[in-house]
Motif scaffolding. Structure first.
Motif, short mmCIF file in Angstrom:
data_model
loop_
_atom_site.label_atom_id
_atom_site.label_comp_id
_atom_site.label_asym_id
_atom_site.label_seq_id
_atom_site.Cartn_x
_atom_site.Cartn_y
_atom_site.Cartn_z
N ASP A 1 7.08 76.23 7.45
CA ASP A 1 8.01 76.24 6.77
C ASP A 1 9.64 77.38 7.28
OD1 ASP A 1 7.28 77.76 4.88
OD2 ASP A 1 7.32 76.37 3.36
N ILE A 2 10.42 76.72 7.09
CA ILE A 2 11.33 78.22 6.73
C ILE A 2 11.76 78.63 5.78
CG2 ILE A 2 13.97 78.55 7.74
CD1 ILE A 2 13.79 75.94 9.36
N VAL A 3 11.56 79.49 6.20
CA VAL A 3 11.71 80.81 4.35
C VAL A 3 13.36 80.43 4.35
CG1 VAL A 3 12.10 83.94 3.70
CG2 VAL A 3 9.91 82.53 5.21
N GLY A 4 13.64 80.23 2.99
CA GLY A 4 14.40 80.35 2.82
C GLY A 4 16.00 79.19 3.14
N SER A 5 15.23 77.75 3.33
CA SER A 5 16.26 76.76 4.52
C SER A 5 17.33 76.83 3.83
CB SER A 5 15.21 76.04 4.60
OG SER A 5 14.74 75.00 3.27
N ARG A 6 17.44 76.58 2.58
CA ARG A 6 18.28 76.13 1.45
C ARG A 6 19.20 76.99 1.43
NH1 ARG A 6 15.04 73.46 -3.80
NH2 ARG A 6 14.16 71.89 -2.31
N SER A 7 19.07 78.21 1.43
CA SER A 7 20.28 79.66 1.48
C SER A 7 21.19 79.67 3.20
CB SER A 7 19.98 80.51 1.10
OG SER A 7 18.62 81.11 1.51
N LEU A 8 20.56 79.09 4.17
CA LEU A 8 21.13 79.31 5.38
C LEU A 8 22.98 78.57 5.51
CD1 LEU A 8 17.35 78.75 7.30
CD2 LEU A 8 18.87 80.98 7.22
N PRO A 9 23.07 79.74 6.19
CA PRO A 9 24.44 78.61 6.41
C PRO A 9 24.50 78.01 7.70
CG PRO A 9 24.22 81.22 7.89
CD PRO A 9 22.74 80.87 6.87
N GLN B 1 7.03 84.81 15.15
CA GLN B 1 7.19 85.30 15.06
C GLN B 1 8.33 86.27 15.68
OE1 GLN B 1 3.31 86.34 12.98
NE2 GLN B 1 4.79 86.30 11.07
N LEU B 2 7.39 87.13 17.07
CA LEU B 2 8.20 87.99 17.80
C LEU B 2 10.17 87.29 18.02
CD1 LEU B 2 5.86 89.42 19.53
CD2 LEU B 2 6.87 90.12 17.19
N ALA B 3 9.95 86.18 18.80
CA ALA B 3 11.33 85.69 18.65
C ALA B 3 11.91 84.95 18.19
CB ALA B 3 10.24 84.19 19.92
N LEU B 4 11.62 84.38 16.97
CA LEU B 4 12.75 84.29 16.13
C LEU B 4 13.52 85.35 15.69
CD1 LEU B 4 10.23 82.60 13.15
CD2 LEU B 4 11.72 81.28 14.88
N PRO B 5 15.04 84.79 15.61
CA PRO B 5 16.22 85.93 15.63
C PRO B 5 16.30 86.20 13.29
CG PRO B 5 17.17 83.21 15.26
CD PRO B 5 15.39 83.57 15.75
N ASP B 6 16.62 87.14 13.71
CA ASP B 6 16.95 87.65 12.20
C ASP B 6 17.39 86.80 11.49
OD1 ASP B 6 16.34 90.41 12.71
OD2 ASP B 6 17.90 91.52 13.31
N GLY B 7 17.74 85.99 11.08
CA GLY B 7 18.70 84.74 10.29
C GLY B 7 17.39 83.72 10.28
N VAL B 8 16.03 83.77 10.94
CA VAL B 8 15.70 82.93 10.56
C VAL B 8 14.03 82.86 10.87
CG1 VAL B 8 14.41 80.86 11.62
CG2 VAL B 8 16.99 81.08 12.59
N GLN B 9 13.57 83.13 9.47
CA GLN B 9 12.04 83.09 9.19
C GLN B 9 11.45 82.35 8.94
OE1 GLN B 9 11.20 86.88 7.10
NE2 GLN B 9 13.36 87.99 7.57
N ALA C 1 21.54 74.52 12.76
CA ALA C 1 21.63 75.27 14.08
C ALA C 1 20.23 76.11 14.23
CB ALA C 1 22.73 76.09 14.03
N ALA C 2 19.36 76.43 12.97
CA ALA C 2 18.31 76.70 12.26
C ALA C 2 17.22 76.15 13.28
CB ALA C 2 18.05 77.08 11.10
N GLN C 3 17.27 75.34 13.22
CA GLN C 3 16.48 73.65 13.26
C GLN C 3 16.22 74.29 15.09
OE1 GLN C 3 13.94 72.58 11.45
NE2 GLN C 3 13.03 72.23 13.56
N ARG C 4 18.04 73.80 15.32
CA ARG C 4 17.56 73.43 16.96
C ARG C 4 17.57 75.43 17.15
NH1 ARG C 4 22.44 71.47 15.64
NH2 ARG C 4 23.77 73.66 15.96
N THR C 5 17.10 76.23 16.69
CA THR C 5 16.96 77.40 17.02
C THR C 5 15.28 77.57 17.10
OG1 THR C 5 18.84 78.18 17.08
CG2 THR C 5 17.17 80.06 16.70
#
Length: 214
Positions: free
Chosen positions: A8-16, A69-77, A20-24
């Motif tokens: 699951d995406i950490v802090g998904s509700r606070s993502l701007p 984990q290595l491939a994800l950008p800073d904004g998505v964990q 876009a995060a899901q597409r990434t």
């Protein structure tokens, strides 16, 4: 026995921009499945911010999670719960629903990661839980896997986005010269970044975990 993964995406509700995060995430999942250990079922969105996958072995699952984990950008964990146990399906009008001890174990693993994050290990991202019906040796192996995962998560948490990209490249067998060209930096800069970030340890464990799992 199967190895299940719930992410699951950490802090998904606070993502701007949640879409876009899901597409990434979808793009990275596809790349990792192509480059790394092949999943029986690659991570697929289910409900909310969750993804579910199936792997043949715990080692394969842990290797794939490392690449993610290595491939994800800073904004998505993401958090990752790994479950070991039998799996099945329940027929439903909308399609088969994954069911069984393996999935329940992965759910407990996700809950344990959250608990660790909220207590003294905010960098925790990965946890392995084995169903009670599995062998004692499988339970013992999970203890070592969890110890490894905690140290690995802490190391990744201290890396810059570039350091993670470079480590991903080294895991996939790319040379420092190739990585320097892709980042438009010198080979010396690549070498220094890898050395200072502790990347070598991650690369060695990535290779070591391959064993007979692929």
């Amino acid at each position: 026995m199967s190895v299940t993964v719930i992410a699951d995406i950490v802090g998904s509700r606070s993502l701007p921009d949640r879409a876009a995060a899901q597409r990434t995430l979808d793009q990275i999942i596809a790349e990792v499945d192509e480059d790394g250990p092949r999943a029986i079922q690659r991570l697929t969105p289910t409900v909310g911010d969750e993804q579910q996958a199936l792997y043949a072995t715990t080692d394969s699952a842990l290797r794939a999670i490392l690449l993610l984990q290595l491939a994800l950008p800073d904004g998505v964990q993401c958090r990752f719960g790994v479950g070991v146990g039998e799996t099945g399906e329940v027929p439903a009008a909308s399609g088969a629903i994954p069911e069984g001890p393996g999935w329940w174990a992965a759910r407990r693993a996700i809950d344990e990661v959250r608990a660790l994050q909220q207590r003294t290990l905010p960098a925790a991202r990965t946890r392995v839980v084995v169903d009670a019906g599995e062998s004692s040796s499988t339970h013992e192996a999970a203890k070592f896997a969890n110890a490894y995962a905690l140290v690995r998560d802490q190391l990744i948490a201290g890396m810059s986005e570039r350091a993670r990209r470079l480590t991903y490249g080294r895991c996939r067998g790319r040379t420092q010269r190739e990585l320097a060209a892709s980042e438009d930096i010198t080979q010396s800069a690549v070498s220094q970044t890898l050395a200072h970030s502790g990347a070598a340890a991650l690369v060695v464990t990535f290779i070591d975990l391959a064993g007979e799992s692929e």
